[in-house]
Design an enzyme around this catalytic site. Structure first.
Site, PDB file in Angstrom:
ATOM      1  N   ASP A  35       0.831  -1.209   0.000  1.00 57.97           N
ATOM      2  CA  ASP A  35       0.000   0.000   0.000  1.00 57.97           C
ATOM      3  C   ASP A  35       0.862   1.254   0.000  1.00 57.97           C
ATOM      4  O   ASP A  35       2.060   1.178  -0.144  1.00 57.97           O
ATOM      5  CB  ASP A  35      -1.046  -0.026   1.116  1.00 57.97           C
ATOM      6  CG  ASP A  35      -0.444  -0.430   2.433  1.00 57.97           C
ATOM      7  OD1 ASP A  35       0.667   0.025   2.718  1.00 57.97           O
ATOM      8  OD2 ASP A  35      -1.087  -1.218   3.144  1.00 57.97           O
ATOM      9  N   LYS A  57      -4.760   3.521  -0.900  1.00 61.24           N
ATOM     10  CA  LYS A  57      -4.378   4.930  -1.069  1.00 61.24           C
ATOM     11  C   LYS A  57      -4.323   5.564   0.317  1.00 61.24           C
ATOM     12  O   LYS A  57      -3.787   5.011   1.234  1.00 61.24           O
ATOM     13  CB  LYS A  57      -5.392   5.640  -1.966  1.00 61.24           C
ATOM     14  CG  LYS A  57      -5.257   5.261  -3.427  1.00 61.24           C
ATOM     15  CD  LYS A  57      -5.657   6.425  -4.342  1.00 61.24           C
ATOM     16  CE  LYS A  57      -7.132   6.668  -4.330  1.00 61.24           C
ATOM     17  NZ  LYS A  57      -7.885   5.973  -5.370  1.00 61.24           N
ATOM     18  N   MET A 173      -2.680   8.685  12.273  1.00 63.94           N
ATOM     19  CA  MET A 173      -3.940   8.925  11.543  1.00 63.94           C
ATOM     20  C   MET A 173      -4.784   9.985  12.254  1.00 63.94           C
ATOM     21  O   MET A 173      -6.005   9.858  12.326  1.00 63.94           O
ATOM     22  CB  MET A 173      -4.758   7.620  11.419  1.00 63.94           C
ATOM     23  CG  MET A 173      -4.012   6.503  10.743  1.00 63.94           C
ATOM     24  SD  MET A 173      -4.970   4.981  10.667  1.00 63.94           S
ATOM     25  CE  MET A 173      -4.782   4.352  12.322  1.00 63.94           C
TER      26      MET A 173
END
Ligand code: SAH
Length: 504
Positions: A35, A57, A173
């Site tokens: 990834d 993505k 994140m």
């Protein structure tokens, strides 16, 4: 054959931050599933016919949902393939490696997990931030910032505990939820002056670090347009960055350097740029083209019993020669009566892979050395066959023909590789290149042939570095403005020129 899956942590991005075991898994894979956070340059280490499957993505926008990723991995393994699943950082740190492992377990598929350097620790390290420190952080907490909808009764994260722990907090994140993160921590009692660092694309040449305080970090991030992937580090360790920031002080940090190459071998220039913190963009300018329907080669192979020596001069030459043998339904036994000479250890290795130990391998990778070794043993009735590149130098042939008969057969030629034209123009159009290096006249000529004269204006704002006077002269004839010429005409000389230029 039984398939197997390796869940491999590919580290935070710097090419060399991969384990030996991880590299081994890349090299032996039949299929690589990767990834966006795994450095794509690792794919170059794969076997020639390895299948690559891209599955992701941005964190919020998976190209393939997790269930489908699990399915692909399991199915490929069931076909008997070795599947290497490359994941940024460590597979078990918010990498969903656990879920992938569970699926493999439940389907009875053999697997191994190879840990990687997580960005939470390694990424902070490259930003000059030690995740613990005796004076200011005795623990650390790695937290997902990808928060599900808040359930007030039963919150996913114990903000109170985090706010009151004295350890370093690292959110992954978390960019989209930065406001929520900072206000929850302040509300639960963390000082609003606590230092915060936002580390984007950590360990890569384009690493960017912005520091702020818990109170101001949200505004800072908006103002500086901070985007994922970014680590959010909260704690006093952030202050140590002033002393420990070794990575961003590397001499070529932040610089993108296009390296034009004339050989197919990997170049020491690329390696040096990487070690100095820069971003090498490799552009091979030539490629090998096999001479098709080579009747001459076929004829000499039919006559192989008339020869006493076979000289092979490159790995490509070996492959092409043995392909021909195979095509003619022969194998290495056809060469049983010959002495085999290999120029260079890579050539000798390629011959060995065909089951033949070369009789003569000169120490250096040059034709003259082979002649030195042959001279005392060659007799006038010997006959030498040398299948090799069309544009090779004639010296070896001349020397040997003074002693005995030698037959040269062209098997391939090196031609300018224009296949990457569009890719190169794309890179140039993005304006993301700072320097372009020419280490020989031929690379300069080939480069212009690849991009085309009409596109020369695309490099007019780049700094062109030439290795020496001859290359500079050629560049001028090609209408390329050389920005600087290396003082010493070597790869090191070119590197020094770039480093000194960055300092002024
Ligand atoms: N398994 C990974 C984390 C995957 S979650 C690891 O161990 O590092 C993805 C998040 O990791 C990104 O949103 C970002 O917060 C962080 N991340 C991963 N690599 C990063 C990098 N090179 N620079 C900054 N953040 C990174």
């Amino acid at each position: 054959m039984k398939g197997k899956v390796y869940l491999v942590g590919a580290g935070p991005g710097d090419y060399k931050l991969l384990t030996l075991k991880g590299l081994e898994c890349i090299k032996k894979a039949d299929v690589i599933v990767y990834d966006r956070l795994a450095n794509i340059n690792y794919l170059k280490e794969a076997k020639p016919n390895c299948e690559f499957i891209y599955v992701g993505k941005a964190s919020s926008d998976h190209a393939l949902p997790q269930d489908d990723i699990n399915r692909v991995i399991a199915d490929k393994a069931k076909e008997g393939k070795i599947v290497t699943r490359l994941k940024g950082g460590d597979p078990y740190v918010f990498g969903r490696g656990g879920e992938e492992g569970e699926v493999l377990f439940s389907e009875g598929i053999e697997f191994e997990v190879v840990p990687g350097i997580t960005s939470a620790i390694g990424g902070l390290c490259y930003a000059g931030i030690p995740i613990t420190h005796r004076d200011c952080a005795s623990s650390f907490h790695v937290i997902t910032g990808h928060l599900r909808d808040d359930d007030k009764e039963n919150p996913e994260i114990n903000w109170n505990a985090l706010a009151n722990s004295k350890g370093t907090l690292v959110f992954l994140m978390g960019v989209a939820n930065l406001k929520k993160i900072s206000s929850n921590l302040i509300q639960e009692g963390k000082s609003k002056d606590t230092p915060v660092a936002l580390v984007s694309w950590a360990t890569r040449y384009n690493q960017r670090v912005i520091t702020s305080t818990l109170e101001e970090v949200y505004e800072t991030a908006i103002r500086e347009n901070v985007k994922p992937p970014t680590l959010i580090a909260v704690g006093d360790v952030v202050g140590l960055r002033d002393k420990l920031n070794f990575f961003e002080s590397k001499p070529l940090f932040g610089k993108s350097i296009m390296v034009t190459r004339s050989r197919t071998q990997s170049s020491s220039l690329v390696e040096k740029i990487m070690d100095l913190g820069g971003n090498p963009i490799e552009l091979p300018t030539i490629k090998i083209e096999k001479i098709e329907k080579n009747l001459e080669l076929e004829q000499e192979i039919k006559n192989i019993k008339d020869y006493t020596y076979l000289v092979l001069t490159s790995k490509n030459g070996v492959e092409i020669f043995f392909d021909k043998l195979e095509e003619m339904e022969l194998d290495s036994r056809a060469l049983a009566n010959l002495k085999v000479c290999a120029i260079g250890s890579a050539t000798a290795k390629a011959i060995k892979e065909k089951g033949i130990k070369a009789d003569i391998v000169p120490e250096k990778f040059v034709a003259e050395y082979l002649f030195e070794e042959l001279k005392p043993i060659l007799k006038s009735d010997d006959r030498v066959l040398i299948p090799r590149a069309k544009n090779a130098r004639d010296l070896l042939i001349e020397k040997i023909s003074e002693v005995c008969e030698i037959k040269e057969v062209h098997t391939y030629e090196t031609v300018v590789d224009c296949t990457r034209k569009e890719e190169v123009l794309d890179i140039l159009n993005q304006g993301a290149v700072d320097y372009i290096t020419f280490a020989s006249s031929s690379t300069a000529k080939n480069f212009v042939e690849i991009i085309g004269n009409e596109n020369l204006d695309k490099i007019k704002d780049l700094k062109v570095i030439s290795i020496g006077p001859i290359t500079t002269e050629t560049a001028k004839e090609l209408n390329i403005d050389v920005y600087k010429e290396a003082e010493v005409a070597t790869i090191e000389g070119m590197i020094d020129t770039i480093i000194n230029d960055k300092l002024v």
